[in-house]
Design an enzyme around this catalytic site. Structure first.
Site, PDB file in Angstrom:
ATOM      1  N   LYS A  10     -54.927   4.244 -15.680  1.00 55.60           N
ATOM      2  CA  LYS A  10     -53.850   3.690 -16.493  1.00 55.60           C
ATOM      3  C   LYS A  10     -54.196   3.729 -17.982  1.00 55.60           C
ATOM      4  CE  LYS A  10     -51.985   0.944 -12.717  1.00 55.60           C
ATOM      5  NZ  LYS A  10     -51.720  -0.390 -12.156  1.00 55.60           N
TER       6      LYS A  10
ATOM      7  N   SER B 144     -48.299  -4.381  -9.802  1.00 52.77           N
ATOM      8  CA  SER B 144     -48.971  -4.360 -11.108  1.00 52.77           C
ATOM      9  C   SER B 144     -48.034  -4.221 -12.301  1.00 52.77           C
ATOM     10  CB  SER B 144     -49.999  -3.225 -11.151  1.00 52.77           C
ATOM     11  OG  SER B 144     -49.383  -1.957 -11.066  1.00 52.77           O
TER      12      SER B 144
END
Length: 374
Positions: A311, A266
C-alpha cells in the site's frame, strides 16, 4: 578422413597429426552443465507453494468509480448539504497473484523476492485450507460492508451526531461463560458501569475485568433492561465472554458508499475521512494527495491492516506525499517507506483528520507522530 594441422599432405615417412578426442571428464562436464540448465529452467516454470502480493488499484474516496458501466461517486450523501472538495483521499488495495491450483511459478516467485514492491507469502496464509472460494469472497464482502457501516458511524460521531450504536449479540458459543446467560439479539450497553458503543470498547472492558471476578453487564433484551453477570474465560491471555457480536446502527442521515470488487475492512478510515470532508465547509486536503489505510470502529479507533508495504508503494505511484498508517502497523512500515512519502502514525479518526487538515493548510507537520522511515 584424417584432419591435419597444416595444409600439405604428409610424406610416407611423416606421421599424420590427428586431433585427439577431448577427455571424457570434459565432455561429461559440458553435457552436465546443459542438463543442469534445462532442469533449472523447467523447475523455474513449475508452480510454487506461494502467492505474491503487489500494489493494487487506488481509489479516491472523494472521486468516482465505475459501477454497472457508469461512473458514480464513492461517497453520496443525497439529502444533506455537502461542500466542494479538492485533492484526493485515497484508499489503497493489495492485489494477490495466484490461488490454489494456479500459483505463480518459481521464476515469478524469485523475481518477487527481489522486488521491494512485492511480498511472497505461503498460499495457505491467504487461502486457508477448507475454506471455499465462495465462502472467502463472502467473508471479504461482509467485512467491507461492515467496515463501511463503521466508517459512516465514526464520521457522524466525529461530526457530533447522536444516534443509536448497539453492540448486539449474534451467537453464543457452546460451553462458553456466556452460555445460558446471554442470548442472541441482546444489546450489551454497559460493562461494569461503563458504556460500550463499539466492539473494541466491549473487548477492552472485558479484558480489563479479567477472569477472576464476574463482569457486570447491563443488557437490553426485548426492549427491557436486564442486569447480568458473566465471568470471562482466559483464551491464551485474552479474556472473552464467548459470544459473537455485531454492530447495529440507526443513522440520522443517509450516506451511501460504493466500491465494487474490493473486500476486507481496511478502507474504513479513509471512507470516514471522505465523509467528514463532504459534510464540512472547506477542502480538508487543500488540494493535496493524501493516502492511507486502517480499520475503524464507531468510536473512531483506527486498527491495523495487512499488506501495508504494498500500500505504501501504491500511494507513491498515485502521487501521495502524506500517508496515514495505523500506529500498530509502524513496525512493518519502518524500512519500507518509499522516497518522498511521509508516514504519519494515527490511532484515532480525530488524529487522522488533524494531519490531513494541517497538510491542507500547508502547516508544519513536525509535531505529529510518525512511523520512522528507517
Amino acid at each position: 578422413m584424417a584432419l591435419f594441422a597444416d595444409d600439405h599432405s604428409p610424406s610416407p615417412d611423416e606421421p599424420a597429426h590427428v586431433a585427439e578426442p577431448r577427455p571424457f571428464r570434459e565432455r561429461f562436464g559440458g553435457w552436465a552443465a546443459v542438463v543442469a540448465v534445462v532442469i533449472a529452467a523447467l523447475f523455474a516454470l513449475l508452480p510454487s507453494p506461494y502467492v505474491i502480493e503487489r500494489p493494487g488499484p487506488v481509489y479516491d474516496t472523494l472521486g468516482t468509480a465505475e459501477h454497472d458501466g457508469e461512473e458514480i461517486p464513492l461517497i453520496a450523501i443525497p439529502d444533506e448539504k455537502t461542500y466542494p472538495t479538492e485533492g484526493e483521499l485515497n484508499l489503497l488495495t493489495v492485489s494477490v497473484v495466484g490461488r490454489p491450483g494456479a500459483t505463480p511459478s518459481w521464476f515469478e516467485v524469485m523475481r518477487a523476492w527481489f522486488d521491494v514492491r512485492q511480498s511472497v507469502i505461503p498460499v495457505e496464509a491467504v487461502f486457508p485450507a477448507g475454506v471455499t472460494d465462495e465462502d472467502r469472497d463472502a467473508q471479504n464482502a461482509a467485512a467491507m460492508v461492515d467496515s463501511q457501516q463503521d466508517a459512516i458511524a465514526a464520521a457522524l460521531v466525529e461530526l457530533g451526531y447522536d444516534f443509536p450504536r448497539e453492540v448486539t449479540v449474534s451467537g453464543v458459543a457452546e460451553g462458553s461463560p456466556a452460555e445460558g446467560v446471554l442470548e442472541d439479539d441482546d444489546v450489551i450497553q454497559q460493562v461494569n458501569g461503563v458504556d460500550v458503543f463499539s466492539i473494541d470498547e466491549l473487548r477492552a472492558a472485558v479484558q480489563e475485568n479479567g477472569g477472576d471476578t464476574p463482569a457486570e453487564l447491563q443488557v437490553l433484551r426485548d426492549g427491557a433492561a436486564v442486569s447480568l453477570e458473566v465471568t470471562p474465560s482466559d483464551n491464551s491471555g485474552v479474556f472473552v465472554l464467548g459470544v459473537g457480536v455485531r454492530m447495529v446502527y440507526e443513522f440520522p442521515i443517509d450516506v451511501e458508499l460504493q466500491l465494487d470488487d474490493v473486500g476486507g475492512p481496511s478502507a474504513g478510515m479513509m471512507f470516514a475521512l471522505g465523509i467528514v470532508d463532504e459534510l464540512t465547509p472547506g477542502a480538508m486536503t487543500g488540494g493535496e494527495i493524501v493516502a492511507g489505510t486502517g480499520t475503524i470502529d464507531s468510536a473512531g479507533a483506527v486498527g491495523p491492516i495487512g499488506g501495508i508495504r504494498q500500500k505504501l508503494w501504491g500511494a507513491k505511484d498515485a502521487g501521495a506525499t502524506v500517508f496515514l498508517a495505523p500506529e500498530s502497523n509502524c513496525d512493518e512500515v519502518t524500512g519500507n517507506v518509499p522516497d518522498g512519502v511521509d508516514v504519519f502514525a494515527v490511532e484515532t479518526l480525530d488524529q487522522a483528520r488533524a494531519v490531513v487538515e494541517a497538510a491542507g493548510e500547508g502547516a508544519d507537520l513536525g509535531d505529529f507522530a510518525t512511523c520512522p522511515a528507517s
